[in-house]
Design a protein around this motif. Structure first.
Motif, short mmCIF file in Angstrom:
data_model
loop_
_atom_site.label_atom_id
_atom_site.label_comp_id
_atom_site.label_asym_id
_atom_site.label_seq_id
_atom_site.Cartn_x
_atom_site.Cartn_y
_atom_site.Cartn_z
N GLY A 160 6.34 -1.33 1.49
CA GLY A 160 6.89 0.01 1.60
C GLY A 160 7.54 0.11 2.97
O GLY A 160 7.55 -0.85 3.75
N LEU A 161 8.07 1.28 3.28
CA LEU A 161 8.69 1.49 4.59
C LEU A 161 8.23 2.84 5.13
O LEU A 161 8.38 3.87 4.47
N GLY A 162 7.67 2.81 6.32
CA GLY A 162 7.26 4.08 6.94
C GLY A 162 8.46 4.78 7.57
O GLY A 162 9.48 4.14 7.86
N ARG A 208 -6.49 0.03 4.50
CA ARG A 208 -7.11 0.95 5.45
C ARG A 208 -8.59 0.60 5.52
O ARG A 208 -9.20 0.22 4.51
N SER A 257 2.05 5.25 -1.08
CA SER A 257 2.24 5.98 -2.34
C SER A 257 3.48 5.55 -3.12
O SER A 257 3.52 5.69 -4.35
N THR A 258 4.48 5.00 -2.45
CA THR A 258 5.73 4.70 -3.15
C THR A 258 5.55 3.76 -4.34
O THR A 258 6.11 4.02 -5.41
N PRO A 259 4.77 2.69 -4.21
CA PRO A 259 4.72 1.72 -5.31
C PRO A 259 3.89 2.18 -6.52
O PRO A 259 3.84 1.50 -7.54
N HIS A 288 7.76 1.28 10.14
CA HIS A 288 6.62 0.33 10.03
C HIS A 288 6.57 -0.29 8.65
O HIS A 288 7.04 0.28 7.67
N ILE A 289 5.97 -1.47 8.63
CA ILE A 289 5.71 -2.15 7.37
C ILE A 289 4.26 -2.61 7.38
O ILE A 289 3.72 -2.89 8.46
N ALA A 290 3.64 -2.67 6.22
CA ALA A 290 2.21 -2.95 6.13
C ALA A 290 1.52 -2.05 7.15
O ALA A 290 1.78 -0.84 7.18
N LYS A 303 13.06 9.04 3.81
CA LYS A 303 13.25 7.66 4.33
C LYS A 303 14.72 7.36 4.66
O LYS A 303 15.01 6.31 5.24
N ASP A 352 -1.80 -4.95 3.46
CA ASP A 352 -2.63 -4.25 4.44
C ASP A 352 -3.63 -3.37 3.69
O ASP A 352 -3.50 -3.14 2.49
N LYS A 405 -0.32 6.25 11.71
CA LYS A 405 -0.43 6.83 10.36
C LYS A 405 -1.91 6.76 9.97
O LYS A 405 -2.47 5.67 9.89
N ARG A 416 -7.13 -0.18 10.39
CA ARG A 416 -6.55 -0.90 9.24
C ARG A 416 -6.60 -2.40 9.52
O ARG A 416 -6.77 -2.81 10.66
N GLY A 431 0.84 -1.20 0.00
CA GLY A 431 0.00 0.00 0.00
C GLY A 431 0.87 1.24 0.00
O GLY A 431 2.07 1.18 -0.28
C1 6PG Z 1 -0.07 1.78 4.09
C2 6PG Z 1 1.17 1.03 3.71
C3 6PG Z 1 2.32 1.45 4.56
C4 6PG Z 1 3.25 2.17 3.61
C5 6PG Z 1 4.29 2.97 4.33
C6 6PG Z 1 5.06 3.83 3.34
O1 6PG Z 1 -1.15 1.27 3.84
O2 6PG Z 1 0.06 2.90 4.57
O3 6PG Z 1 1.03 -0.27 3.60
O4 6PG Z 1 3.00 0.42 5.22
O5 6PG Z 1 3.89 1.18 2.78
O6 6PG Z 1 3.62 3.80 5.27
O7 6PG Z 1 4.13 4.70 2.73
P1 6PG Z 1 4.57 5.64 1.50
O8 6PG Z 1 4.97 4.71 0.40
O9 6PG Z 1 3.35 6.43 1.17
O10 6PG Z 1 5.74 6.47 2.00
#
Ligand code: 6PG
Length: 243
Positions: free
Chosen positions: A141-143, A75, A44-46, A147-149, A201, A73, A173, A178, A42
């Motif tokens: 992604g990586l918060g 929301r 925005s990065t992907p 955090h992940i997922a 990041k 994951d 977040k 979620r 999830g």
């Molecule tokens: C979500 C994602 C979350 C996301 C990271 C990075 O649903 O928010 O799964 O884990 O991958 O927060 O978010 P960005 O790619 O937007 O920086």
């Protein structure tokens, strides 16, 4: 230390990761697997990666009828809500490629509560797999907090050993509610791929790779019999700071 792969910028990151994923899909299907089981990320990065996979050559060359997609994951918002991860991937990829709807395993967020949504998603996964699935690819992604997922620092869900999907009520977040796959599923993957972009990041990347395991959920991602690759662009890579 995970394998680090560095791309020049966000655009090249999408290109190189798309190339890797297409090759991995081909390799897994050539091994005789009927389907490629892919947990989507999830956030925005992907997005650019998904858009790239919806363009030639990947749009036409990937056998999308043999790709099954899941979400790491989601929301707890309506599927047409701007924050929906299912909506984001549908718009950027799934509506543009020939993937049968039967191959799309999306969490249901139209149920009365996030607990019900998490339970239903776990039920759907168990109906398909019966035993704990070994996803061919888990994209993460990586918060900025590591955090992940939707598994956040200090969350008790990080220690979850039995449930496949958990309901999160207090995500730092937004939105706060979620559902998320748990570590046992993530760490049972054949390959985990992080996609990390942007200067914001760089600090968490440096900390997570250099500090003792424990503080950052991304540090718990260590597939028992699989590989973990961190794809980063230059802006997210702290460079010499890595020991
Ligand atoms: C979500 C994602 C979350 C996301 C990271 C990075 O649903 O928010 O799964 O884990 O991958 O927060 O978010 P960005 O790619 O937007 O920086």
């Amino acid at each position: 230390m995970p394998e680090l792969r560095i791309a020049l910028d966000e655009e090249k990151l999408a290109d190189r990761a798309a190339e890797d994923i297409a090759a991995w899909i081909g390799e897994v299907l050539t091994r005789g697997n009927k389907f490629f089981h892919w947990v989507l990320a999830g956030g925005s990065t992907p997005r650019r990666l998904y858009e790239r996979l919806a363009e030639p050559p990947y749009r036409d060359e990937i056998p999308w009828n043999r790709v099954r997609v899941f979400w790491g994951d989601e929301r707890f918002v309506p599927v047409d809500h701007p924050d929906s991860n299912v909506r984001a991937v549908s718009e950027s990829l799934l509506r543009k490629v020939k993937i049968p709807s039967a191959n799309i395993f999306a969490p249901r967020t139209d149920l009365p509560t996030v607990e019900a949504a998490a339970a239903q998603y776990e039920k759907d996964l168990k109906y398909l797999f019966h035993v704990i699935p070994r996803f061919h690819l888990v994209l993460l992604g990586l918060g900025e907090d590591g955090h992940i997922a939707s598994l956040f620092p200090k969350s008790p869900h990080l220690q979850e050993e039995h449930r496949w999907v958990v309901a999160v009520k207090d995500a730092p977040k937004p939105p706060p509610e979620r559902l998320s796959l748990t570590m046992p599923l993530i760490n049972n993957a054949d390959q985990v791929m992080f996609l990390i972009s942007g200067e914001a990041k760089a600090d968490v990347v440096r900390r997570a790779l250099n500090e003792p395991i424990g503080k950052y959920p991304c540090q718990y991602v260590w597939p028992m019999a699989g590989t973990v690759v961190w794809w980063l662009d230059q802006a997210a890579y702290p460079g010499g700071a890595l020991s």
